[in-house]
Write an enzyme that holds these catalytic residues in place. Structure first.
Site, PDB file in Angstrom:
ATOM      1  CB  VAL A   1      48.260  30.678  15.135  1.00 16.95           C
ATOM      2  CG1 VAL A   1      48.209  29.108  14.044  1.00 16.95           C
ATOM      3  CG2 VAL A   1      46.884  31.088  15.245  1.00 16.95           C
TER       4      VAL A   1
ATOM      5  CE  LYS B   1      43.654  30.084  15.196  1.00 13.53           C
ATOM      6  NZ  LYS B   1      42.132  31.428  14.717  1.00 13.53           N
TER       7      LYS B   1
ATOM      8  N   GLY C   1      50.534  33.775  14.783  1.00 12.19           N
ATOM      9  CA  GLY C   1      50.682  34.356  15.470  1.00 12.19           C
ATOM     10  C   GLY C   1      49.503  34.714  17.034  1.00 12.19           C
TER      11      GLY C   1
ATOM     12  CB  ALA D   1      43.255  31.181  19.180  1.00 10.28           C
TER      13      ALA D   1
ATOM     14  CG  ASP E   1      34.996  36.316  13.007  1.00  8.97           C
ATOM     15  OD1 ASP E   1      35.378  37.962  12.756  1.00  8.97           O
ATOM     16  OD2 ASP E   1      36.430  35.875  13.612  1.00  8.97           O
TER      17      ASP E   1
ATOM     18  N   GLY F   1      45.951  35.591  19.222  1.00 12.34           N
ATOM     19  CA  GLY F   1      44.885  36.594  19.197  1.00 12.34           C
ATOM     20  C   GLY F   1      43.726  36.097  20.605  1.00 12.34           C
ATOM     21  N   GLY F   2      42.825  37.025  20.618  1.00 12.70           N
ATOM     22  CA  GLY F   2      41.933  36.826  22.371  1.00 12.70           C
ATOM     23  C   GLY F   2      41.716  35.462  21.983  1.00 12.70           C
TER      24      GLY F   2
END
Length: 241
Positions: A32, A47, A25, A30, A141, A27-28
């Site tokens: 994973v 992560k 995975g 991190a 979050d 994201g902005g």
């Protein structure tokens, strides 16, 4: 970390212990990976946060404190935090590896939860949040990407503590990533007020609604506009709900 470099990290050993096996995975803030814990010989999720965060001493102080608080949580519906550390590529967090992916993955594939499934996931998440809130920890979050499943369907909330640490960092996530989080924000969070557990419950309600209907909470063109609308305008639930 550019897309090509994400795969290049496979095989690296973080903290002298965690060998990165495959990216699972991004994201902005991190990336994973599934990793092997070479000491305890088990699969974990690691992560790896943005390298810029390693230069932010205020963030690192909060990251350490929040990681320790999250690691103290012991609930079947909260993803366990095993370890944390700092590496040349950035700070990293070692967590329980859940094979079933996230609710976001499921929704992006076009699948939804049935009402009975949503009730079960909602009860599990609500119990987890109540457990954390009674110990003074607010998630901040809650969104589909942070509700994950094991291979038997048990759900667990991920990233406890990380949102607060990132909120205090000088580095900021790209607006597109922030927009994805802002769509679930409670009005008091959108207004910049201090939030408590009720903000998590508000976000969970939207997550479950999206999981059943497929309709995500509405957003404006920018994160700021979305937060202003959330703070000042009523939201109408999808027709028929």
């Amino acid at each position: 970390m550019a897309g090509g470099r994400i795969a290049d990290q496979v095989g690296r050993v973080l903290g002298g212990r965690y060998r990165l096996v495959a990216p699972i995975g991004t994201g902005g803030s991190a990336h994973v990976y599934v990793a092997d814990d070479t000491t305890l010989r088990r699969r974990v999720a690691v992560k790896v946060l943005q390298p810029a965060l390693a230069l932010d001493q205020a963030f690192l102080k909060r990251f350490r404190a929040e990681s320790q608080a999250a690691a103290a949580l012991n609930h079947p519906n909260i993803m366990r935090v095993f370890d944390w550390g700092e590496d040349a590529e950035g700070p990293f967090l070692v967590m329980e590896f859940l094979e079933g992916g996230s609710l976001r993955d499921m929704l992006d594939s076009g699948r939804r939860l049935t009402v009975s499934q949503a009730v079960l996931v909602g009860l599990e998440a609500a119990r987890a949040l109540d457990y954390a809130h009674r110990r003074g920890l607010v998630h901040r979050d809650i969104k589909p990407a942070n509700i994950c499943f094991d291979d038997e369907g048990r759900s667990a909330i991920a990233d406890f503590g990380l949102a607060r640490a990132l909120a205090e960092a000088a580095w900021t996530e790209p607006d597109g990533v922030l927009l994805g989080t802002a769509r679930y924000a409670a009005p008091e969070a959108a207004q910049g007020r201090n939030v408590d557990g009720k903000a998590d419950v508000y976000a969970l309600g939207w997550v479950l609604l999206e999981a059943v209907t497929g309709d995500a909470p509405p957003v404006a063109d920018t994160t700021v506009a979305t937060l202003m609308a959330r703070a000042n305008q009523p939201i109408v639930a999808p027709f028929g709900v």
